[in-house]
Scaffold this motif. Structure first.
Motif, mmCIF file in Angstrom:
data_model
loop_
_atom_site.group_PDB
_atom_site.id
_atom_site.type_symbol
_atom_site.label_atom_id
_atom_site.label_comp_id
_atom_site.label_asym_id
_atom_site.label_seq_id
_atom_site.Cartn_x
_atom_site.Cartn_y
_atom_site.Cartn_z
ATOM 1 N N ASP A 142 -21.658 64.704 -6.334
ATOM 2 C CA ASP A 142 -22.601 64.125 -7.288
ATOM 3 C C ASP A 142 -23.679 65.183 -7.512
ATOM 4 O O ASP A 142 -24.430 65.499 -6.593
ATOM 5 C CB ASP A 142 -23.195 62.843 -6.702
ATOM 6 N N LYS A 182 -19.176 63.425 -10.261
ATOM 7 C CA LYS A 182 -20.132 62.947 -11.260
ATOM 8 C C LYS A 182 -21.180 64.015 -11.515
ATOM 9 O O LYS A 182 -21.714 64.613 -10.586
ATOM 10 C CB LYS A 182 -20.811 61.672 -10.755
ATOM 11 N N THR A 221 -24.809 60.658 -18.104
ATOM 12 C CA THR A 221 -23.963 60.917 -16.944
ATOM 13 C C THR A 221 -22.586 61.280 -17.468
ATOM 14 O O THR A 221 -22.081 60.659 -18.400
ATOM 15 C CB THR A 221 -23.867 59.668 -16.045
#
Length: 181
Positions: free
Chosen positions: A99, A123, A130
């Motif tokens: 992330d 991500k 996002t």
């Protein structure tokens, strides 16, 4: 006596719970630094990158980071990039996760084992959206006022693309998602 040393060693190790190592800098040209636990350290070749680190590049600087899963991320000039969370045990086992955030600037990346085996767990957050990466590599640039100074013809905003595969872009403002091939 040995038992006491063991207990003291355990207590010292327990009090210094460190973030997981995410990778290392493989190239740093110009002003490249890492902010770790509120301290700024210069980044040069072989500097470790940990979960929680923010990497910044100056106006005429570039950097490349090789993550432990084999992913490579190239940071453009005037970039702020943060490793929010990183988990990789050395092989895909379902618990791996990456992330990261792009606050400003641009990155180009080739995905590693996490992006290839557990696509839902890779991500990338940018200032306005996002991005879920579902491909082999990607480019992301967030163009703000500083970007426009270097490239006046560019419009402010988020630019993203994928080499092969797809990316999913969503933001909280309108709750829409866009798939780009």
């Amino acid at each position: 006596f040995l038992r006491a040393i063991g207990v003291v060693s355990f207590l010292i190790a327990s009090s210094h719970v460190s973030a997981q190592e995410a990778g290392k800098v493989i190239m740093a040209l110009g002003e490249v630094s890492i902010v770790r636990e509120g301290k700024t350290i210069p980044a040069k070749r072989d500097t470790l990158v940990m979960a929680g680190d923010a990497i910044t590049t100056g106006g005429t600087s570039n950097a490349q980071v090789k993550f432990n899963d084999g992913a490579i991320v190239a940071l453009r000039p005037n970039t702020e990039f943060k490793v929010n969370e990183y988990k990789y045990s050395g092989k895909p086992d379902g618990t791996e996760k990456a992330d990261v955030s792009l606050t400003k600037g641009g990155v180009r990346a080739v995905t590693g084992a996490i992006g290839r085996s557990n696509k839902e767990n890779l991500k990338v957050s940018a200032a306005v959206a996002t991005i879920g990466i579902r491909g082999t590599g990607f480019n992301i640039t967030f163009c703000d006022a500083a970007c426009k100074q270097n490239s006046p013809e560019s419009k402010e905003g988020l630019y993203a693309g994928v080499f092969e595969g797809k990316i999913v872009v969503s933001n909280k403002g309108d709750r829409k998602s866009t798939r780009l091939n």
